[in-house]
Motif scaffolding. Sequence first.
Motif, PDB file in Angstrom:
ATOM      1  N   HIS A 229       0.835  -1.205   0.000  1.00 25.80           N
ATOM      2  CA  HIS A 229       0.000   0.000   0.000  1.00 25.80           C
ATOM      3  C   HIS A 229       0.868   1.253   0.000  1.00 25.80           C
TER       4      HIS A 229
ATOM      5  N   GLU B 147       0.999   3.969  -2.942  1.00 21.20           N
ATOM      6  CA  GLU B 147       0.598   5.313  -2.554  1.00 21.20           C
ATOM      7  C   GLU B 147       1.651   6.330  -3.013  1.00 21.20           C
TER       8      GLU B 147
ATOM      9  N   CYS C  49      -3.827   7.859  -1.493  1.00 16.07           N
ATOM     10  CA  CYS C  49      -4.169   6.880  -0.453  1.00 16.07           C
ATOM     11  C   CYS C  49      -5.416   6.106  -0.871  1.00 16.07           C
TER      12      CYS C  49
ATOM     13  N   HIS D 273       3.015  10.190   3.534  1.00 18.71           N
ATOM     14  CA  HIS D 273       2.905  10.546   4.949  1.00 18.71           C
ATOM     15  C   HIS D 273       4.201  10.296   5.698  1.00 18.71           C
TER      16      HIS D 273
END
Length: 591
Positions: free
Chosen positions: A427, A431, A537, A570
């Motif tokens: 992920h 992302e 995301c 992030h």
Amino acid sequence: MSRIHLMDEILSNKIAAGEVVEKCVSVVKELVENSIDAKATNIKIELIESGTQEIKVVDNGIGMDKEDALLAFQRHATSKLRDEDDLYRIDTLGFRGEALPSIASVSMITIKTCSENLGTLVNIEGGKITEVGTCEARKGTTIEVKKLFYNTPARLKHLGSLNNELTNIIDYVNKIALSYPDIKFTLTNNGKIILNTPGDNNLLKVINAIYGTDVARNMLPLEASNDDYEISGYISKPIISRATRTHLITIVNGRVVKNNELNKTIIEAYHTYIMENRFPIVVLNITVDSSLIDVNIHPTKMDIKFSKMDGLKETIKNAVHNTLVSINLIQKVEHPKPEISMADIVISNNQIQQELNLERYEETIPFNDEFIVKEETNITYGNTNKEVETLEENESEKIPELYVAGVVFATYIVCQNNLGMYLIDQHAAKERINYELFLNKLSNPDNNSIDMLFPITIELPLNESIILKEHLHILANMNIKVEEFGMNSFVVKSHPVWLPKGNEENAIRRIIDLILDIKNDFSLEKFNDRVAATLACKASIKANDTLSLEEMENLIDDLRKCKNPYNCPHGRPTIIKFTKYEIEKMFKRVV
Ligand code: ZN
Ligand code: ZN
């Protein structure tokens, strides 16, 4: 001097002491800066009970003759040259030249100093000279300040806890040591060494002495310049981070200064490389013609204004960014190292946090492993340099050739090559790929849009529809065609080609949410960044989504092409490495 006059003077010194000397660190500062003025190359600061009982500073500087030694402790002593440089360093001590008499008026002082062949000894108690004599002729000056505020109980009460006084002193000495890597600093408390720098003009060794080997070997050298500014120093790799921005240290022409704009610039350069609310360790030396800076002298802090600030910010941001981009930042998992002897830890973190008001602490005081003392710092210097070198050697390639070996927890792709084993968070990786793709599309909008087969109608409360109406141009720039439809409804008719397939409506709604959240300090650059991160995301495969081998290989290829393949938007890692050596060490195949 008549007796009455002298009493007057002692009294005024005591009053001044209240303004000039507040904490033990004020005394340390004054004494250390005098030692630097005296051209010392070796400065020892010895504390007893965090300085509350005794502060002793020993230097090997030029020393004073008897006359100077006596004059130094009188108010308005003029022996010191008040040049521009002197004014520049008036940071916390009020006016220099007044601090020594003030300190003398509220403590017991012994001075031993020697300029030529004769050593002078002076004892002062509460501002009164009680003894003038001779002592052994050792080059330099030793000043002992005992029982600070013993004769001003009200002031004494204002001293912080022992840990508070000590952390302030450590913070100050750390910064002065970083500013003067050519001076050897030793700081001890109750005989325990807290800091010991080599004084051989190697900034990395000072960083090592302060932060330890683990930090030092993860520091990257940086150099940059423009027409006006020269910048050099070290920045930490993103795996080294701290909870506060205390460790963003900028030194301008040899002095540590505080400048929020520069700090902001450095933090921006680390954007997405580091988790939000985590901060790197950075030590930057800025050299500039003094006509381009304006030092604002404030009793408690050192602020500075730069001319041509935009150029300076740009140069710093690019330099930090280019340094991060130029190097392999794959996080490595290392076999646990032997614990550092607990006896060496001066203050444990818990202790400090219990004792200190956390908010103030966050602002000004370093914490974590900085308090770990390394008595044998000399040994680590060699290692540090060697390791830094070898790390740089094989770090030209961002993401090396990898072969997929499998998947664990339906989330982490396991890969290998002859250097080690890698885990990729599917992920986080996807992302990152989508984030860079979307950000690129948003920053360079083209006119490729698709008409929606079924236009979406969006209904908003009246207050929100007013905000959206004000910002329809942002959507238009993005190639999202929206028309007003009645009082508080909107119809979305087309959207840019790059919106994640099958997720278009959701993406548009999220973009509108972000528009409704726009604050006064709107910047298109930051807005685009938020849009890209949010869409990335949502558009990315999740943990637990099953990928085919080919999809996994494509994912790794796409990740490799990213500007920063190591972190999701992030700041979380996308890839982690277990070196073959570490694995073999764990299985005791190598020792
Ligand atoms: Zn996510
Ligand atoms: Zn993320």
